[in-house]
Design a protein around this motif. Structure first.
Motif, short mmCIF file in Angstrom:
data_model
loop_
_atom_site.label_atom_id
_atom_site.label_comp_id
_atom_site.label_asym_id
_atom_site.label_seq_id
_atom_site.Cartn_x
_atom_site.Cartn_y
_atom_site.Cartn_z
N ALA A 33 36.43 41.24 37.04
CA ALA A 33 35.12 41.65 36.53
C ALA A 33 34.57 42.71 37.48
O ALA A 33 34.81 42.65 38.69
CB ALA A 33 34.17 40.46 36.48
N GLY A 35 31.11 44.71 38.71
CA GLY A 35 29.65 44.72 38.71
C GLY A 35 29.11 46.00 39.31
O GLY A 35 29.77 46.63 40.14
N CYS A 50 27.22 44.24 34.67
CA CYS A 50 28.59 43.80 34.92
C CYS A 50 29.37 43.82 33.62
O CYS A 50 28.79 43.81 32.53
CB CYS A 50 28.63 42.42 35.57
SG CYS A 50 28.00 41.08 34.53
N SER A 52 33.09 41.98 32.08
CA SER A 52 34.11 40.98 32.38
C SER A 52 35.51 41.59 32.39
O SER A 52 35.72 42.72 31.93
CB SER A 52 34.05 39.85 31.34
OG SER A 52 34.41 40.34 30.07
N SER A 53 36.48 40.81 32.86
CA SER A 53 37.86 41.28 32.92
C SER A 53 38.43 41.54 31.52
O SER A 53 39.32 42.36 31.35
CB SER A 53 38.73 40.27 33.65
OG SER A 53 38.67 39.01 33.00
N THR A 58 29.29 41.81 28.69
CA THR A 58 28.54 42.72 29.56
C THR A 58 27.14 42.15 29.74
O THR A 58 26.61 41.46 28.85
CB THR A 58 28.43 44.14 28.97
OG1 THR A 58 27.76 44.09 27.70
CG2 THR A 58 29.80 44.76 28.79
N TRP A 99 35.31 41.49 41.20
CA TRP A 99 35.38 40.03 41.32
C TRP A 99 36.66 39.59 40.62
O TRP A 99 36.79 39.80 39.42
CB TRP A 99 34.14 39.43 40.67
CG TRP A 99 34.14 37.95 40.47
CD1 TRP A 99 34.93 37.03 41.08
CD2 TRP A 99 33.30 37.23 39.57
NE1 TRP A 99 34.62 35.78 40.63
CE2 TRP A 99 33.62 35.85 39.71
CE3 TRP A 99 32.30 37.58 38.69
CZ2 TRP A 99 32.97 34.87 38.99
CZ3 TRP A 99 31.66 36.60 37.95
CH2 TRP A 99 32.00 35.26 38.10
N SER A 101 38.46 37.70 38.63
CA SER A 101 38.12 36.65 37.68
C SER A 101 38.78 36.94 36.34
O SER A 101 38.69 38.06 35.83
CB SER A 101 36.61 36.57 37.50
OG SER A 101 36.27 35.72 36.42
N THR A 105 33.70 36.03 30.99
CA THR A 105 32.31 36.34 31.27
C THR A 105 32.20 37.03 32.62
O THR A 105 33.14 37.05 33.41
CB THR A 105 31.44 35.08 31.28
OG1 THR A 105 31.89 34.23 32.34
CG2 THR A 105 31.54 34.34 29.96
N CYS A 106 31.04 37.61 32.87
CA CYS A 106 30.78 38.22 34.16
C CYS A 106 29.40 37.76 34.63
O CYS A 106 28.62 37.20 33.86
CB CYS A 106 30.84 39.74 34.10
SG CYS A 106 29.50 40.51 33.18
N TYR A 113 31.68 38.83 44.48
CA TYR A 113 32.36 40.12 44.52
C TYR A 113 32.92 40.39 45.91
O TYR A 113 32.18 40.43 46.89
CB TYR A 113 31.39 41.22 44.08
CG TYR A 113 31.07 41.14 42.61
CD1 TYR A 113 30.07 40.29 42.15
CD2 TYR A 113 31.79 41.88 41.68
CE1 TYR A 113 29.81 40.18 40.79
CE2 TYR A 113 31.52 41.79 40.32
CZ TYR A 113 30.52 40.93 39.89
OH TYR A 113 30.25 40.82 38.55
#
Length: 126
Positions: A33, A35, A50, A52-53, A58, A99, A101, A105-106, A113
């Motif tokens: 993720a 940010g 942010c 997410s992966s 967002t 991050w 992940s 989600t983020c 981070y």
């Protein structure tokens, strides 16, 4: 070596736009993720957006909702922060961070981070 390299930023008049870029090296965005954080003069650093992966989630802090968008280009391993309708209170040093992940989600908790970009100055004049 895992690192994030930022570009963009600068000086713009109130109401103007800027686009920040954050290129990831040593890992792919599909495993992290990303940010965006901002530190205004005399204030603590805050999370502003942010992604997410998976790219499916967002988030934005209330102060930038409707004005900022976050996106990414997987092929370029780059995340973008498009900032429109800029205000003087958007002035600050902007950082991207990663991050590790795989969650869909983020979040904008800075403690998650681990890798940070070098920061770039955004100045909005009134």
């Amino acid at each position: 070596q895992l690192q994030l390299v930022q570009s963009g930023g600068g000086l713009v008049q109130s109401g103007g736009s800027l686009k920040l870029s954050c290129v990831a090296y040593g890992f792919t965005l599909e495993y992290a993720a990303i940010g965006w954080f901002r530190q205004a003069p005399g204030k603590e650093r805050e999370g502003i957006s942010c992604i997410s992966s998976t790219g499916s989630d967002t988030k934005f802090v209330d102060s930038v909702k409707g004005r900022f968008t976050i996106s990414r280009d997987i092929a370029k391993n780059t995340v973008f922060l498009q900032m429109n309708s800029l205000k003087p209170e958007d002035t600050g040093v902007y950082y991207c961070a990663a991050w590790a992940s795989l969650s869909g989600t983020c979040g904008m908790n800075q403690d998650n981070y681990r890798y940070w970009g070098q920061g770039t100055q955004v100045t909005v004049s009134s």
